[in-house]
Design an enzyme around this catalytic site. Sequence first.
Site, PDB file in Angstrom:
ATOM      1  N   ALA A  64       0.965  -1.216   0.159  1.00  0.00           N
ATOM      2  CA  ALA A  64      -0.158   0.010   0.134  1.00  0.00           C
ATOM      3  C   ALA A  64       0.852   1.129   0.106  1.00  0.00           C
ATOM      4  CB  ALA A  64      -0.817  -0.065   1.239  1.00  0.00           C
ATOM      5  N   GLY A 107       0.770  -4.931   0.788  1.00  0.00           N
ATOM      6  CA  GLY A 107      -0.360  -4.976  -0.013  1.00  0.00           C
ATOM      7  C   GLY A 107      -0.066  -5.716  -1.371  1.00  0.00           C
ATOM      8  N   GLU A 110      -0.284  -9.183  -0.770  1.00  0.00           N
ATOM      9  CA  GLU A 110      -1.775  -9.592  -0.540  1.00  0.00           C
ATOM     10  C   GLU A 110      -2.368  -9.292  -1.825  1.00  0.00           C
ATOM     11  OE1 GLU A 110      -2.041  -6.299   2.602  1.00  0.00           O
ATOM     12  OE2 GLU A 110      -2.750  -7.678   4.033  1.00  0.00           O
ATOM     13  N   GLU A 130       4.766  -5.250   6.874  1.00  0.00           N
ATOM     14  CA  GLU A 130       3.896  -3.941   7.763  1.00  0.00           C
ATOM     15  C   GLU A 130       4.453  -3.904   9.041  1.00  0.00           C
ATOM     16  OE1 GLU A 130       2.921  -6.565   5.846  1.00  0.00           O
ATOM     17  OE2 GLU A 130       1.094  -5.821   4.600  1.00  0.00           O
TER      18      GLU A 130
END
Length: 256
Positions: A64, A107, A110, A130
């Site tokens: 992200a 992300g 993911e 993260e």
Amino acid sequence: MSEVLLERPAPGVTLLRLNRPEARNALNLTVRQMLADHFRTLGADVETRCIVLTGNAEVFAAGADIRDMAEATPVDLILRNTHLLWQAIAECPKPIIAAVNGYALGGGCELAMHADMIVAGEGASFGQPEIRVGIMPGAGGTQRLTRAVGKFKAMKMVLTGQPVSARDADAMGLVTEVVPDAEVEDAALKLAGQIARMPPLAVQQIKEVMLAGQDAPLSAALMLERKAFQLLFASRDQREGMQAFLEKRKPAYEGR
Ligand code: CO8
């Protein structure tokens, strides 16, 4: 230029290419919205039988976008409703292949795990870093990763943030196949082409049953499988596939 490019490299195959090289394909809100829009549209697109999602030669996606999150409050995160954007990918009825070169982090990992198959280059790495920026995975990293590789491997990755190599990811069951870096896109497109030539209703039922069955008790999952199996006998493609076999010719599937 658009941050997500759409290409149609072969009949039935649609390629989505993340295109934010200056930020290592970090998934900002625009990119996530574009991905959601594409997956919703392609899910209903009869010309698309299989979707390949890729980045560039150096990076699949570095997670992200930390700039989007650095000053965010919990209320900002709630109001962004980004789980709906991820859901659009998870609910896409067409098979998705992630073609991963370089980093698939946070992300990005993911996102790859939202795919149904992952083709990785030898130099690829997968991680959930993260924790190193003070947070934790928020788009399935604690759950999809655990389901894919088991608790003991997943805990180490998520609690240390340490990435794993493509070879280790392969051994853990996190990827479908590992190929030389330069061959990742071609290998993914070849696999997609193979699937695109399969009878589409069977493809769709298989994906739906396999994913829904993962979250159901075995008895319910087996019932789902049985019902879908029986349903396919209502399709012309079932008749065609079996007739073609008996007549020793290639089937011509219609998707109905
Ligand atoms: N977000 C924003 N910018 C990024 C990101 C990122 N995740 N990753 C890289 N960039 C930017 C850098 O800031 C830099 O920008 P600038 O040139 O303006 O300084 C540029 O990309 C190049 O980065 P590097 O110089 O670091 O490039 P390297 O090739 O040396 O390293 C790495 C590449 C290893 C990928 C490195 O950039 C890195 O470690 N990135 C961060 C990885 C990370 O921590 N990812 C997890 C992010 S948190 C997350 O994903 C939470 C998911 C929650 C789900 C979403 C729910 C809302």
